[in-house]
Design an enzyme around this catalytic site. Structure first.
Site, PDB file in Angstrom:
ATOM      1  N   ARG A  47     -39.468  26.104  -8.682  1.00  0.00           N
ATOM      2  CA  ARG A  47     -40.180  25.296  -6.753  1.00  0.00           C
ATOM      3  C   ARG A  47     -41.040  26.137  -6.236  1.00  0.00           C
ATOM      4  O   ARG A  47     -40.757  27.291  -6.475  1.00  0.00           O
ATOM      5  CB  ARG A  47     -38.819  25.546  -6.716  1.00  0.00           C
ATOM      6  CG  ARG A  47     -37.620  24.698  -7.050  1.00  0.00           C
ATOM      7  CD  ARG A  47     -36.311  24.458  -6.477  1.00  0.00           C
ATOM      8  NE  ARG A  47     -36.413  23.709  -5.443  1.00  0.00           N
ATOM      9  CZ  ARG A  47     -35.551  22.098  -5.481  1.00  0.00           C
ATOM     10  NH1 ARG A  47     -35.891  21.741  -6.801  1.00  0.00           N
ATOM     11  NH2 ARG A  47     -35.675  21.398  -4.437  1.00  0.00           N
ATOM     12  N   GLU A 107     -36.728  11.248  -3.924  1.00  0.00           N
ATOM     13  CA  GLU A 107     -35.278  10.483  -3.758  1.00  0.00           C
ATOM     14  C   GLU A 107     -35.268  10.380  -1.965  1.00  0.00           C
ATOM     15  O   GLU A 107     -35.873  11.581  -1.558  1.00  0.00           O
ATOM     16  CB  GLU A 107     -34.290  11.377  -4.127  1.00  0.00           C
ATOM     17  CG  GLU A 107     -33.147  10.773  -3.315  1.00  0.00           C
ATOM     18  CD  GLU A 107     -31.512  11.737  -3.609  1.00  0.00           C
ATOM     19  OE1 GLU A 107     -31.825  12.498  -4.479  1.00  0.00           O
ATOM     20  OE2 GLU A 107     -30.307  10.754  -3.282  1.00  0.00           O
ATOM     21  N   LYS A 160     -34.365  19.043   1.642  1.00  0.00           N
ATOM     22  CA  LYS A 160     -33.755  18.833   2.291  1.00  0.00           C
ATOM     23  C   LYS A 160     -31.943  18.875   3.192  1.00  0.00           C
ATOM     24  O   LYS A 160     -32.021  18.179   4.173  1.00  0.00           O
ATOM     25  CB  LYS A 160     -34.569  17.112   1.611  1.00  0.00           C
ATOM     26  CG  LYS A 160     -35.521  16.546   1.486  1.00  0.00           C
ATOM     27  CD  LYS A 160     -35.629  15.218   0.790  1.00  0.00           C
ATOM     28  CE  LYS A 160     -35.819  15.585  -0.467  1.00  0.00           C
ATOM     29  NZ  LYS A 160     -35.065  13.876  -1.728  1.00  0.00           N
TER      30      LYS A 160
HETATM   31  P1  ATP Z   1     -34.764  18.972  -1.969  1.00  0.00           P
HETATM   32  O1  ATP Z   1     -33.618  19.650  -2.404  1.00  0.00           O
HETATM   33  O2  ATP Z   1     -35.877  19.428  -0.975  1.00  0.00           O
HETATM   34  O3  ATP Z   1     -33.850  17.314  -1.405  1.00  0.00           O
HETATM   35  P2  ATP Z   1     -35.609  17.660  -4.343  1.00  0.00           P
HETATM   36  O4  ATP Z   1     -35.840  18.821  -5.827  1.00  0.00           O
HETATM   37  O5  ATP Z   1     -33.704  16.886  -4.624  1.00  0.00           O
HETATM   38  O6  ATP Z   1     -35.366  18.310  -3.175  1.00  0.00           O
HETATM   39  P3  ATP Z   1     -36.496  15.194  -4.831  1.00  0.00           P
HETATM   40  O7  ATP Z   1     -37.230  14.306  -3.462  1.00  0.00           O
HETATM   41  O8  ATP Z   1     -35.725  14.808  -5.419  1.00  0.00           O
HETATM   42  O9  ATP Z   1     -36.445  16.847  -4.478  1.00  0.00           O
HETATM   43  O10 ATP Z   1     -37.610  16.037  -5.256  1.00  0.00           O
HETATM   44  C1  ATP Z   1     -39.048  15.241  -5.499  1.00  0.00           C
HETATM   45  C2  ATP Z   1     -39.936  16.087  -6.521  1.00  0.00           C
HETATM   46  O11 ATP Z   1     -40.126  16.967  -5.543  1.00  0.00           O
HETATM   47  C3  ATP Z   1     -38.989  16.459  -8.048  1.00  0.00           C
HETATM   48  O12 ATP Z   1     -40.191  16.617  -8.856  1.00  0.00           O
HETATM   49  C4  ATP Z   1     -39.061  18.262  -7.090  1.00  0.00           C
HETATM   50  O13 ATP Z   1     -38.668  18.860  -8.321  1.00  0.00           O
HETATM   51  C5  ATP Z   1     -40.065  18.089  -6.116  1.00  0.00           C
HETATM   52  N1  ATP Z   1     -39.551  19.271  -5.583  1.00  0.00           N
HETATM   53  C6  ATP Z   1     -38.853  19.085  -4.812  1.00  0.00           C
HETATM   54  N2  ATP Z   1     -38.857  20.290  -3.886  1.00  0.00           N
HETATM   55  C7  ATP Z   1     -39.575  20.436  -4.833  1.00  0.00           C
HETATM   56  C8  ATP Z   1     -40.196  22.284  -3.949  1.00  0.00           C
HETATM   57  N3  ATP Z   1     -39.231  23.316  -3.593  1.00  0.00           N
HETATM   58  N4  ATP Z   1     -41.075  23.350  -5.253  1.00  0.00           N
HETATM   59  C9  ATP Z   1     -42.094  21.894  -6.182  1.00  0.00           C
HETATM   60  N5  ATP Z   1     -40.973  21.062  -6.012  1.00  0.00           N
HETATM   61  C10 ATP Z   1     -40.119  20.682  -5.792  1.00  0.00           C
HETATM   62 MG    MG Z   2     -33.124  15.335  -5.045  1.00  0.00          MG
END
Ligand code: ATP
Ligand code: MG
Length: 552
Positions: free
Chosen positions: A271, A46, A281
């Site tokens: 994760r 995102e 983020k």
């Molecule tokens: P954040 O909470 O940091 O915003 P998010 O999961 O909302 O993380 P996205 O931009 O939606 O962030 O994530 C893109 C991809 O990266 C998704 O498939 C998510 O599952 C993966 N991802 C995000 N954080 C991690 C992590 N700490 N370890 C492994 N994969 C991750």
């Molecule tokens: Mg997200």
């Protein structure tokens, strides 16, 4: 998680990695002939912030399994929440994925599919499987029930198909204000899985979208969007993190009920968490917005941009991701493992040079030769990197900590009436110490002309070898040394601002040999000190990447 840090060739980890549960599953799918279009994966960030090292785990996995099997990967921006998204983040994410060493086959956006998504929602309504609900967000939450109690049916659940279609069209046409209506799936308000209790599929947002502008004022929700985008792109394995496990029944429900003709499998893995930092983020954005760090690329941040600016290399991050592997077990990995991977890579590739972080002036009282050009290899084990010139003169700086007025036993450095060798230079002896109060401000030394490195006939036995720079030719630099950003290994969302380490950066006024500043490379080992990287924003500023040894 304790991972042994002995120097084990990373290919051993790779073997182990090649048998992780996702790779085994993909092997089976290929063998059974289930993948006519091959392995197709996607990385779906995102664009609401910069990527962090947790994302790197997902990137290495998605791009890695596709590449290993001759498949392809989409970079898909999940841009369904226009209020929080920004083109700046879209650009930074592309840069970071490239920098990590990966190339996408297609760059797409969830918003590319807004028309199709609208159509699939209409299909659900036509089949009586979705309805327009006019409860407020708050009411929907209140009526959703709890883990132990079922939810209540919405009073709008039995609207006719015709009424629903009409309302949905008028939502799209902009007739209603934000929050007046939503579209909900009609599933089961008493499901044990709360995600299945008539989840919201579409909401009204009168917000301009970074790509579609004002074309839409209804936006699809993540759970509705993601699975359909996966299907439209023919994703063979939709790899996501464990928190989506409870959403999988909804993923499957949407695909099965909206007349989507292909059903990708969702597979969850854990994760990445890292000690002494936060990895969301949302929390990282607060550190930036509230000024606790200088920006998303502050070298203390666990973002890809921050790690890059600190001097961490893409190869080190890829090695780190290979070593942590892919499992279903949640944990926080020790920061030491990342440091280890960084050292391992820089050990091979970084040029060596001399930098003095806390200078102590040395005057050679018997030096009469002006400036003498010495030289030394850029890397003693890698002759390919060539040699550099090292100016030497009668006024030098050595490290304050390499001199002791009252040395302990077995002191391997300089002390009154003791000798050391200056790396690639001469042996010197400290004859006189100039003090200002308690502080040693200068050493008056003599050098031994016949002791030059490589042609030493002096027969002298110095205490040790120290690094130095020539005062006049050295370049004055700012050296930024970093500690962990948090003082506890497991900062949480509730208290992370209280857990910030108040002293996570120290700035020193040091000197480095001129060849380092003149050379175009950014990564260096300052001998005996650690690995440093030229700061991308500030000239003559170096960031300490990592020390030479764990806990040093
Ligand atoms: P954040 O909470 O940091 O915003 P998010 O999961 O909302 O993380 P996205 O931009 O939606 O962030 O994530 C893109 C991809 O990266 C998704 O498939 C998510 O599952 C993966 N991802 C995000 N954080 C991690 C992590 N700490 N370890 C492994 N994969 C991750
Ligand atoms: Mg997200």
């Amino acid at each position: 998680m304790r991972i042994p840090l002995e120097i084990v060739p990373s290919c051993q980890f790779m073997d182990q990695e090649s048998r992780d549960f996702i790779r085994s599953r993909i092997d089976e799918d290929i063998k059974s002939g289930d993948l006519p279009a091959g392995v197709v994966t996607r990385f779906p960030p995102e664009p609401n912030g910069y990527l962090h090292i947790g994302h790197a785990k997902s990137i290495c996995l998605n791009f890695g399994v596709a590449a290993e099997n001759g498949g392809k990967t989409y970079l898909r921006f999940d841009d369904t929440n226009p209020a929080k998204e920004d083109e700046l983040f879209v650009q930074s994410i592309q840069r970071d994925v490239h920098w990590l060493g990966f190339e996408w086959a297609h760059l797409t956006h969830a918003s590319d599919y807004f028309n199709e998504l609208y159509q699939f929602a209409t299909n659900l309504i036509k089949d009586g499987k979705a309805y327009v609900c006019s409860l407020s967000g708050e009411e929907i939450r209140e009526q959703r029930g709890t883990l132990t109690e079922p939810g209540q049916n919405s009073p709008y659940r039995d609207r006719t198909v015709a009424e629903n279609l009409d309302l949905f069209m008028r939502m799209r046409a902009g007739e209603f204000a934000d929050g007046e209506h939503v579209v909900r799936a009609k599933i089961d308000m008493s499901s044990a899985n709360i995600n299945m209790r008539d989840p919201v599929l579409y909401r009204i947002r009168h917000v301009s979208h970074q790509r579609t502008g004002d074309e839409w004022c209804v936006y699809p929700m993540y759970d509705f969007t993601h699975c359909i985008c996966d299907a439209l792109e023919g994703i063979s394995h939709s790899l996501c993190t464990l928190e989506f496990e409870d959403h999988r029944p909804l993923y499957d429900w949407v695909i099965e009920n909206a007349n989507v003709n292909y059903h990708p499998p969702q597979i969850e893995f854990s994760r990445l968490g890292l000690e002494y930092t936060v990895m969301s983020k949302r929390l990282l954005a607060r550190l930036v917005e509230e000024g606790f760090v200088s920006g998303w690329d502050d070298p203390r941040m666990p973002t890809i941009a921050g790690l890059r600016r600190r001097g961490v290399t893409p190869a080190a991050i890829r090695d780190f991701c290979a070593r942590i592997g892919v499992t279903k077990q949640e944990n926080r990995v020790e920061m030491n493992l990342l440091d280890f991977c960084v050292r391992n890579d820089l050990e091979k590739s970084a040029r060596r040079g001399m930098g003095v972080l806390e200078p102590l002036k040395v005057t050679l009282t018997n030096w009469t030769d002006g400036v003498l050009d010495l030289e030394g290899p850029w890397h003693a084990q890698n002759e390919e990197l060539g040699r550099r010139t090292l100016p030497f003169s009668g006024t030098l700086y050595i490290e304050k900590s390499d001199f002791a007025l009252d040395p302990p036993k077995k002191w391997k450095r300089l002390a009154p009436n003791e000798m050391v060798r200056l790396r690639y230079g001469f042996i010197i002896r400290c004859d006189e110490v100039v003090v200002d109060g308690d502080e040693v401000v200068e050493l008056k030394c003599s050098y031994f002309p016949e002791s030059r490195s490589g042609e030493d006939t002096s027969g002298l036995k110095p205490n040790g070898v120290v690094h130095w720079v020539s005062a006049e030719q050295a370049v004055a630099v700012k050296i930024h040394e970093y500690e962990r950003l948090f003082r506890v290994p497991d900062p949480t969302a509730d208290s992370f601002l209280d857990d910030l380490n108040p002293a996570s950066v120290t700035i020193k006024d040091g000197f480095v040999e001129p060849a380092i500043v003149a050379h175009e490379d950014t990564h260096y080992q300052f001998e005996r000190q650690g690995y440093f990287c030229k700061d991308s924003e500030n000239p003559n500023c170096f960031n300490k990447t990592v020390s030479l040894r764990e806990g040093f």
